[in-house]
Design a protein around this motif. Structure first.
Motif, PDB file in Angstrom:
ATOM      1  N   VAL A 137      40.416  32.542  39.063  1.00 34.10           N
ATOM      2  CA  VAL A 137      41.405  31.809  38.036  1.00 34.10           C
ATOM      3  C   VAL A 137      42.832  31.694  38.994  1.00 34.10           C
ATOM      4  O   VAL A 137      42.957  32.501  39.990  1.00 34.10           O
ATOM      5  CB  VAL A 137      41.451  32.729  36.851  1.00 34.10           C
ATOM      6  N   VAL A 138      43.617  31.182  38.126  1.00 29.88           N
ATOM      7  CA  VAL A 138      44.929  30.963  38.484  1.00 29.88           C
ATOM      8  C   VAL A 138      46.018  31.671  37.364  1.00 29.88           C
ATOM      9  O   VAL A 138      45.836  31.005  36.180  1.00 29.88           O
ATOM     10  CB  VAL A 138      45.514  29.661  38.827  1.00 29.88           C
ATOM     11  N   THR A 139      46.478  32.825  37.551  1.00 30.01           N
ATOM     12  CA  THR A 139      47.436  33.460  36.732  1.00 30.01           C
ATOM     13  C   THR A 139      48.797  32.575  36.287  1.00 30.01           C
ATOM     14  O   THR A 139      49.553  32.876  37.526  1.00 30.01           O
ATOM     15  CB  THR A 139      47.546  34.869  36.778  1.00 30.01           C
ATOM     16  N   LEU A 140      49.024  32.228  35.622  1.00 30.70           N
ATOM     17  CA  LEU A 140      50.409  31.508  35.368  1.00 30.70           C
ATOM     18  C   LEU A 140      51.609  32.559  35.646  1.00 30.70           C
ATOM     19  O   LEU A 140      51.541  33.439  34.887  1.00 30.70           O
ATOM     20  CB  LEU A 140      50.470  31.022  33.976  1.00 30.70           C
ATOM     21  N   ASN A 141      52.432  32.437  36.525  1.00 29.28           N
ATOM     22  CA  ASN A 141      53.567  33.261  37.024  1.00 29.28           C
ATOM     23  C   ASN A 141      53.058  34.639  37.254  1.00 29.28           C
ATOM     24  O   ASN A 141      53.724  35.724  36.824  1.00 29.28           O
ATOM     25  CB  ASN A 141      54.620  33.076  35.993  1.00 29.28           C
ATOM     26  N   GLY A 142      51.696  34.854  37.792  1.00 29.19           N
ATOM     27  CA  GLY A 142      51.090  36.026  37.958  1.00 29.19           C
ATOM     28  C   GLY A 142      50.310  36.111  39.314  1.00 29.19           C
ATOM     29  O   GLY A 142      50.296  35.002  40.101  1.00 29.19           O
ATOM     30  N   TRP A 143      49.341  36.966  39.326  1.00 29.55           N
ATOM     31  CA  TRP A 143      48.425  37.180  40.613  1.00 29.55           C
ATOM     32  C   TRP A 143      47.317  37.956  40.130  1.00 29.55           C
ATOM     33  O   TRP A 143      47.062  38.533  39.227  1.00 29.55           O
ATOM     34  CB  TRP A 143      49.491  37.889  41.544  1.00 29.55           C
ATOM     35  N   THR A 144      46.303  37.869  41.151  1.00 28.30           N
ATOM     36  CA  THR A 144      45.118  38.651  40.986  1.00 28.30           C
ATOM     37  C   THR A 144      45.100  39.918  41.822  1.00 28.30           C
ATOM     38  O   THR A 144      45.591  39.880  43.027  1.00 28.30           O
ATOM     39  CB  THR A 144      43.898  37.745  41.497  1.00 28.30           C
ATOM     40  N   LEU A 145      44.622  41.076  41.455  1.00 30.60           N
ATOM     41  CA  LEU A 145      44.598  42.119  42.039  1.00 30.60           C
ATOM     42  C   LEU A 145      43.637  42.416  43.120  1.00 30.60           C
ATOM     43  O   LEU A 145      42.192  42.119  42.872  1.00 30.60           O
ATOM     44  CB  LEU A 145      44.457  43.261  41.083  1.00 30.60           C
ATOM     45  N   PRO A 146      43.991  42.595  44.454  1.00 32.09           N
ATOM     46  CA  PRO A 146      42.872  42.815  45.306  1.00 32.09           C
ATOM     47  C   PRO A 146      42.108  44.134  44.977  1.00 32.09           C
ATOM     48  O   PRO A 146      42.464  44.994  44.515  1.00 32.09           O
ATOM     49  CB  PRO A 146      43.609  42.972  46.747  1.00 32.09           C
ATOM     50  N   TRP A 147      40.830  44.209  45.767  1.00 34.64           N
ATOM     51  CA  TRP A 147      40.105  45.348  45.522  1.00 34.64           C
ATOM     52  C   TRP A 147      39.383  45.558  47.049  1.00 34.64           C
ATOM     53  O   TRP A 147      39.460  44.731  48.007  1.00 34.64           O
ATOM     54  CB  TRP A 147      38.962  45.102  44.672  1.00 34.64           C
ATOM     55  N   ARG A 148      38.662  46.757  47.002  1.00 35.15           N
ATOM     56  CA  ARG A 148      37.995  46.990  48.104  1.00 35.15           C
ATOM     57  C   ARG A 148      36.502  47.421  47.668  1.00 35.15           C
ATOM     58  O   ARG A 148      36.257  47.809  46.512  1.00 35.15           O
ATOM     59  CB  ARG A 148      38.419  48.375  48.980  1.00 35.15           C
ATOM     60  N   MET A 149      35.504  47.253  48.599  1.00 33.29           N
ATOM     61  CA  MET A 149      34.142  47.626  48.168  1.00 33.29           C
ATOM     62  C   MET A 149      33.798  48.953  48.808  1.00 33.29           C
ATOM     63  O   MET A 149      33.994  49.085  49.945  1.00 33.29           O
ATOM     64  CB  MET A 149      33.073  46.486  48.744  1.00 33.29           C
ATOM     65  N   ASN A 150      33.167  49.767  47.814  1.00 36.55           N
ATOM     66  CA  ASN A 150      33.018  51.223  48.392  1.00 36.55           C
ATOM     67  C   ASN A 150      31.506  51.432  47.917  1.00 36.55           C
ATOM     68  O   ASN A 150      31.226  51.845  46.826  1.00 36.55           O
ATOM     69  CB  ASN A 150      33.881  52.159  47.901  1.00 36.55           C
ATOM     70  N   ASN A 151      30.533  51.445  48.804  1.00 31.99           N
ATOM     71  CA  ASN A 151      29.277  51.582  48.616  1.00 31.99           C
ATOM     72  C   ASN A 151      28.633  50.721  47.401  1.00 31.99           C
ATOM     73  O   ASN A 151      28.128  51.452  46.556  1.00 31.99           O
ATOM     74  CB  ASN A 151      29.008  53.212  48.284  1.00 31.99           C
ATOM     75  N   GLY A 152      28.938  49.524  47.355  1.00 34.59           N
ATOM     76  CA  GLY A 152      28.590  48.723  46.253  1.00 34.59           C
ATOM     77  C   GLY A 152      29.397  48.609  45.292  1.00 34.59           C
ATOM     78  O   GLY A 152      29.024  47.898  44.299  1.00 34.59           O
ATOM     79  N   VAL A 153      30.373  49.408  45.128  1.00 33.70           N
ATOM     80  CA  VAL A 153      31.255  49.421  43.902  1.00 33.70           C
ATOM     81  C   VAL A 153      32.726  48.775  44.310  1.00 33.70           C
ATOM     82  O   VAL A 153      33.176  48.904  45.559  1.00 33.70           O
ATOM     83  CB  VAL A 153      31.608  50.982  43.468  1.00 33.70           C
ATOM     84  N   LYS A 154      32.969  48.052  43.178  1.00 35.40           N
ATOM     85  CA  LYS A 154      34.507  47.252  43.531  1.00 35.40           C
ATOM     86  C   LYS A 154      35.544  48.094  42.581  1.00 35.40           C
ATOM     87  O   LYS A 154      35.643  48.286  41.645  1.00 35.40           O
ATOM     88  CB  LYS A 154      34.339  46.074  42.592  1.00 35.40           C
ATOM     89  N   GLU A 155      36.466  48.433  43.874  1.00 36.72           N
ATOM     90  CA  GLU A 155      37.480  49.623  43.267  1.00 36.72           C
ATOM     91  C   GLU A 155      38.938  48.850  43.262  1.00 36.72           C
ATOM     92  O   GLU A 155      39.233  48.073  44.389  1.00 36.72           O
ATOM     93  CB  GLU A 155      37.327  50.745  44.552  1.00 36.72           C
TER      94      GLU A 155
END
Length: 461
Positions: A57-75
């Protein structure tokens, strides 16, 4: 954006407000990178490079939070903290939010993902996060005192659950929530389907934003948290027009706009030039047989709506809340109606005492859109939006859908104003004016009309 190093030193966070709680460096080192955003611009969609694929998605005047994968879990890592949000050029508000902004970053996951969200509290009071609309274990629902103890200042809690159903959701505190949401604490959540879904069509462009409102006196920066309904700043993602970016789409794109309402009133969201269907709510995708064309969708408090349409009309199309006072900016609620009142004589008397006094409102308020009126510092003009033909006369919850041919797939840059084909713009009529035709009065003579009066009987009601 800034990284953990800047976050820990405080150099990269515009949010290092006096009184914010401190967090242990040792504790922070074991957590995912706390990414901080200090710009209010619409950021490009975050293309997934780990985990299951999806169309972001595109967040209007916003952004998306990056994540890391840790043993199959999205953190993910959210940081609750004071922030300074530029709501429009020249107007900044002191709010509370997440990771440097209000609202916080959008969280995007895929149906079936196991997610782990660390929440660090840098506020001066306890907080929590409620994952609005999610199916999850009861202890992860985020209601302070009911499902969990509050997160004390300086501490980090962790939430973990499986994103069980696709859809449009949000997150917000359930601790001192009237204050914390009045200060801007909220964020968007999108769970994408893990494959083709019979009720969720693929789209070319997918926008999202939250409706929020504040009561900020002209010349000040901190919201009045005890205001229940009489807010004077009506915003999308804590931005007000002309500070809200346009929604830029290609001609014939399939478009989805996701909207959530965390104000204290409903909002009839209205799109010009196109018809849409409500393809989903926070309860899930709507059955296709239940959809019908709309141009306005009323979104109640705490609700989410997905609006789907095909952008098949080129141009610059208004997109706004249809409550007129929600498309203003900071205004006085006690201004009397002066339409039709000749107060020029009074004005002359007042200007002897106050030279800068201006009489206004005799013919309506439109003149204010072109009037250069002195305002207190840090105050957004009421209706400051300008278009190719002059003042648009809008502020607050207003933006423009810009439909253009020839855009690249992920090009969201503002293409400027639409060039209307010759002969397709409303213009002054310069031909002869037709003579006015007035209806001749009816020739009614006394006695021509019979009136029968039936008097009520006694004891009848």
């Amino acid at each position: 954006m800034t990284s953990r190093r800047n976050f820990l030193s405080g150099a990269g966070a515009i949010t290092a407000a006096v009184g914010a709680a401190t967090v242990s460096k040792v504790a922070m080192a074991a957590l995912p990178e706390p990414v901080i955003q200090n710009r209010p611009d619409t950021m490009p969609p975050l293309m997934p490079n780990t985990g299951r694929p999806y169309n972001p998605v595109v967040t209007l005047n916003g952004w998306t939070l990056p994540w890391r994968m840790n043993n199959g879990v999205k953190e993910f890592h959210l940081v609750a903290e004071p922030v300074v949000r530029e709501m429009a050029p020249g107007f900044k508000a002191h709010l509370w939010g997440y990771n440097g902004q209000s609202p916080g970053p959008t969280i995007e996951v895929v149906e079936g993902d196991r997610v782990r969200i660390f929440v660090t509290n840098r506020l001066g009071e306890l907080t929590s996060i409620h994952w609005h609309g999610q199916r999850l274990p009861n202890g992860m629902d985020g209601v302070t005192g009911l499902n969990q103890p509050g997160i004390p200042p300086g501490k980090t809690f962790v939430y973990e659950f499986v994103a069980r159903r696709p859809g449009t959701f949000m997150y917000h505190p359930h601790a001192d929530e009237m204050v914390q949401m009045a200060m801007g604490m909220m964020g968007f959540w999108v769970t994408h389907p893990k494959g083709q879904h019979p009720l969720i069509d693929e789209v070319d462009r997918d926008f999202c934003f939250l409706l929020n409102a504040y009561d900020i006196e002209p010349g000040s920066a901190t919201p009045k948290i005890m205001t229940m309904l009489n807010q004077n700043i009506w915003s999308w993602n804590s931005r007000i027009f002309p500070g809200i970016d346009p929604l830029v789409v290609r001609h014939m794109d399939k478009v989805r706009i996701r909207v959530g309402n965390l104000t204290m009133t409903n909002h009839p969201i209205h799109l010009h030039g196109h018809e849409f269907v409500v393809s989903g709510t926070d309860g899930g995708p709507t059955p296709k047989g239940s959809r019908w064309p709309e141009i306005t969708a009323d979104i109640a408090v705490g609700q989410m709506r997905q609006l789907d349409f095909v952008a098949d009309e080129q141009g610059d199309w208004a997109f706004h809340c249809h409550k007129s006072h929600h498309t203003m900016n900071a205004m006085g609620h006690d201004v009397p109606t002066m339409i039709g009142v000749d107060h020029s004589g009074v004005a002359r008397q007042i200007t002897k005492l106050i030279p800068d006094y201006m009489a206004m409102g005799e013919r309506g308020m439109k003149d204010m859109t072109e009037m250069e009126m002195p305002l207190p510092d840090n105050t957004a003009p009421m209706m400051a939006g300008q278009g190719p033909f002059g003042a648009i006369g809008m502020g607050g919850m207003f933006s423009v859908l810009k439909v253009r041919k020839g855009l690249a797939r992920h090009d969201y840059r503002d293409p400027g104003w639409f060039k209307n084909p010759p002969g397709t713009v409303a213009h002054e009529y310069t031909g002869p004016a037709p003579a006015a035709h007035r209806q001749a009065p009816a020739d009614v003579q006394p006695g021509d009309v019979e009136v029968q009066v039936r008097k009520p009987h006694h004891h009848q009601h």
